[in-house]
Design an enzyme around this catalytic site. Structure first.
Site, mmCIF file in Angstrom:
data_model
loop_
_atom_site.group_PDB
_atom_site.id
_atom_site.type_symbol
_atom_site.label_atom_id
_atom_site.label_comp_id
_atom_site.label_asym_id
_atom_site.label_seq_id
_atom_site.Cartn_x
_atom_site.Cartn_y
_atom_site.Cartn_z
ATOM 1 N N GLU A 1 -13.014 -2.983 -2.806
ATOM 2 C CA GLU A 1 -12.803 -1.884 -1.855
ATOM 3 C C GLU A 1 -13.643 -0.657 -2.196
ATOM 4 O O GLU A 1 -14.131 0.041 -1.299
ATOM 5 C CB GLU A 1 -11.328 -1.487 -1.815
ATOM 6 C CG GLU A 1 -10.421 -2.485 -1.112
ATOM 7 C CD GLU A 1 -9.953 -3.617 -1.996
ATOM 8 O OE1 GLU A 1 -9.237 -4.498 -1.510
ATOM 9 O OE2 GLU A 1 -10.327 -3.622 -3.202
ATOM 10 N N TRP B 1 5.197 -3.903 -1.369
ATOM 11 C CA TRP B 1 4.237 -4.995 -1.445
ATOM 12 C C TRP B 1 4.753 -6.153 -0.589
ATOM 13 O O TRP B 1 5.551 -6.978 -1.040
ATOM 14 C CB TRP B 1 4.059 -5.448 -2.890
ATOM 15 C CG TRP B 1 3.111 -4.576 -3.676
ATOM 16 C CD1 TRP B 1 2.078 -3.837 -3.182
ATOM 17 C CD2 TRP B 1 3.111 -4.351 -5.094
ATOM 18 N NE1 TRP B 1 1.427 -3.166 -4.194
ATOM 19 C CE2 TRP B 1 2.043 -3.469 -5.383
ATOM 20 C CE3 TRP B 1 3.904 -4.809 -6.141
ATOM 21 C CZ2 TRP B 1 1.745 -3.036 -6.673
ATOM 22 C CZ3 TRP B 1 3.612 -4.396 -7.423
ATOM 23 C CH2 TRP B 1 2.547 -3.519 -7.686
ATOM 24 N N ASP C 1 8.625 2.500 11.574
ATOM 25 C CA ASP C 1 7.346 1.823 11.330
ATOM 26 C C ASP C 1 6.405 1.847 12.527
ATOM 27 O O ASP C 1 6.753 2.331 13.606
ATOM 28 C CB ASP C 1 7.610 0.380 10.906
ATOM 29 C CG ASP C 1 6.836 0.005 9.658
ATOM 30 O OD1 ASP C 1 5.635 0.311 9.590
ATOM 31 O OD2 ASP C 1 7.443 -0.585 8.747
ATOM 32 N N TYR D 1 0.053 0.854 0.603
ATOM 33 C CA TYR D 1 1.423 0.367 0.683
ATOM 34 C C TYR D 1 2.365 1.572 0.631
ATOM 35 O O TYR D 1 2.310 2.368 -0.312
ATOM 36 C CB TYR D 1 1.728 -0.572 -0.488
ATOM 37 C CG TYR D 1 0.663 -1.615 -0.737
ATOM 38 C CD1 TYR D 1 0.477 -2.658 0.164
ATOM 39 C CD2 TYR D 1 -0.167 -1.553 -1.849
ATOM 40 C CE1 TYR D 1 -0.512 -3.620 -0.056
ATOM 41 C CE2 TYR D 1 -1.149 -2.500 -2.085
ATOM 42 C CZ TYR D 1 -1.320 -3.538 -1.185
ATOM 43 O OH TYR D 1 -2.297 -4.482 -1.397
ATOM 44 N N ARG D 2 3.217 1.687 1.612
ATOM 45 C CA ARG D 2 4.122 2.835 1.654
ATOM 46 C C ARG D 2 5.005 2.857 0.405
ATOM 47 O O ARG D 2 5.310 1.809 -0.185
ATOM 48 C CB ARG D 2 4.981 2.778 2.913
ATOM 49 C CG ARG D 2 6.089 1.743 2.842
ATOM 50 C CD ARG D 2 6.818 1.600 4.154
ATOM 51 N NE ARG D 2 8.056 0.846 4.003
ATOM 52 C CZ ARG D 2 8.531 0.021 4.908
ATOM 53 N NH1 ARG D 2 7.883 -0.177 6.050
ATOM 54 N NH2 ARG D 2 9.671 -0.613 4.699
ATOM 55 N N ASN E 1 -7.824 -4.320 -6.964
ATOM 56 C CA ASN E 1 -7.431 -4.269 -5.558
ATOM 57 C C ASN E 1 -6.996 -2.848 -5.233
ATOM 58 O O ASN E 1 -6.335 -2.183 -6.030
ATOM 59 C CB ASN E 1 -6.267 -5.215 -5.259
ATOM 60 C CG ASN E 1 -5.780 -5.085 -3.824
ATOM 61 O OD1 ASN E 1 -6.486 -5.429 -2.880
ATOM 62 N ND2 ASN E 1 -4.570 -4.559 -3.639
#
Length: 481
Positions: free
Chosen positions: A233, A187, A282, A173-174, A169
């Protein structure tokens, strides 16, 4: 042609007049954010900060923050062209004879050639820093907003493998930097990375992780793409760039990353360890609050000899992520239409932060059809997060907000034409009564049919005769208007 690497993409932007350099030592602490925010909201160029304050590694930002730059990132003249390619690839009609089968061979051969392949070495490992040399502080990682919990890596390609199946995968993700060798790993509960983390926790073992920064922008886009679970991906990135992605095995973990990455962070996550992560300014335009998240432990940094650090910011829209999200909307509409072929078009307005609003046009065939579409969208991948769904007739331009508002007001009775449900929401939605769970509402904005509840006589829409329109069009130049 695919990009050789991230710096190849930057050179292309510069050739197109889409990137500006500055030698001024802008501070990664807040200053770069302020400059980048002004640029994106004014339609300005991408920015290359050649010497960020306290660092000798350049920083690039806003590289996909316009329709043109997003198309350049994917190597097309228009993002819609990529959507059309995907639509052609996904044509469901089976071949009807030997001629049709022969026509399919080039397409199948092309797909086979796009499978990612492992190579012996890559530019991402020209410099290897391990032990005391591996220090996240060496990178110009930005603190984006005043109340952020710390510096954040905002454009990471996080590579993990399913602990059971081994399937790869790649997600974005920050990562909040805690110190020289640990980060928070954001996550969220609905993400695949979180599923890998939960599986590892049940098995009682750590997860090996690699974080790639840079590379062909097709790889970056693939990390944010809402792909079906079966699609890798890196295979999708190969489809976007029309060439297979070369992968190289990391030095300290059994994970492979794009060989042309600028920088790679290698490490692991202990499934039992948590640390407070956040707040973070955000994409909702508000700070997401601090919560406990897993912790990434750095074991090694590899990079090219003279890397560029890629970054982005989110905040009050419009931002760069809005243009990336619009590309996702266009490119993945054909996938949505495989499940819901009645959908003509879909618009997820940037101001709605991707998951707040969906305007959808359909070819209506029966009473209640609009409600069927609403519920189907709420069960389809990341569209499950959509709070407000508005369904219109096939001839409504859902990208024209003036027309959308008119049709809602003209065709929708809230009591008759709405459906309120409860279900999963984005965990960043602070308006929901519970984290990741709350209410959603859909509105049927189509013309009403018999059987759709009490309906008064439905009037005709005002339209001029085509003959009159054609006549006026033919003499328009003579009217002196």
């Amino acid at each position: 042609m695919p990009y050789d690497d991230y710096q190849h993409f930057l050179r292309r932007l510069e050739q197109e007049g889409e990137l500006k350099r500055t030698s001024y030592p802008l501070d990664p602490y807040l200053e770069i954010t302020e400059v980048a925010d002004r640029l994106v909201k004014s339609g300005g160029p991408a920015l290359l900060v050649e010497r960020p304050k306290g660092h000798d590694i350049p920083l690039a930002i806003n590289t996909m923050a316009s329709e043109k730059r997003m198309a350049l990132a994917l190597g097309v003249s228009d993002v819609q062209a990529m959507a059309d390619e995907l639509r052609e690839l996904l044509r469901p009609e089976p071949p009807q004879g030997i001629v049709d089968k022969l026509k399919m061979l080039p397409r199948l051969g092309m797909l086979a050639s796009l499978t990612p392949k492992t190579v012996k070495d890559g530019i991402c490992q020209e410099v290897v820093l391990s032990g005391n040399e591996s220090d996240l502080g060496s990178l110009p990682i930005m603190t984006c907003w005043p109340q952020d919990g710390g510096p954040y890596i905002t454009l990471p390609l996080v590579f993990t493998h399913d602990p059971s199946s081994g399937k790869r995968n790649v997600g974005m993700y920050r990562m909040q930097v805690f110190d020289r060798n640990t980060c928070g790993m954001h996550w969220q509960i609905h993400k695949v990375g979180a599923a890998h983390h939960q599986d590892a926790q049940r098995a009682g073992r750590r997860i090996e992780v690699a974080v790639a920064l840079g590379g062909d922008p097709a790889c970056i886009f693939s990390a944010i793409s809402p792909l079906p679970p079966a699609i890798d991906e890196m295979l999708f990135a190969g489809f976007l760039r029309k060439k297979a992605v070369d992968l190289v095995r990391c030095r300290t973990v059994d994970v492979s990353v794009p060989a042309n990455s600028e920088i790679v962070l290698e490490g692991y996550v202990d499934p039992e360890e948590r640390r407070m992560e956040g707040p973070f300014g955000d994409h909702t335009g508000y700070y997401s609050l601090a919560e406990e998240y897993p912790v990434f432990h750095l074991t090694c940094i590899t990079r090219r000899q003279n890397p560029v650090y890629p970054s982005t910011i989110v905040g009050v829209p419009p931002m760069e992520d809005g243009w990336m999200g619009k590309a996702v909307e266009r490119i993945f509409l054909p996938l949505v239409q495989i499940t819901l072929p009645e959908i003509v078009d879909m618009h997820l307005p940037v101001q709605g932060c991707f998951h707040n609003f969906a305007f959808v046009s359909i070819r209506k065939r029966y009473p209640g059809h609009a409600f069927k579409v609403m519920h189907a969208l709420w069960g389809l991948g990341q569209l499950m997060f959509t709070k407000f769904v508005f369904v219109f007739e096939h001839d409504v331009n859902v990208h024209d907000i003036d027309e959308v508002i008119w049709r809602i007001g003209a065709n929708c009775d809230p009591g008759r034409d709405s459906a309120i449900v409860k279900g999963p929401l984005d965990v960043l939605d602070h308006a929901s009564p519970e984290v990741g769970l709350g209410g959603k509402i859909g509105f049927d904005c189509t013309h009403k049919w018999p059987g759709e509840g009490p309906v008064r006589t439905w009037p005709d829409e005002i339209r001029m005769l085509d003959s009159v329109r054609a006549r006026v069009e033919s003499v328009w130049s003579e009217l002196g208007l």
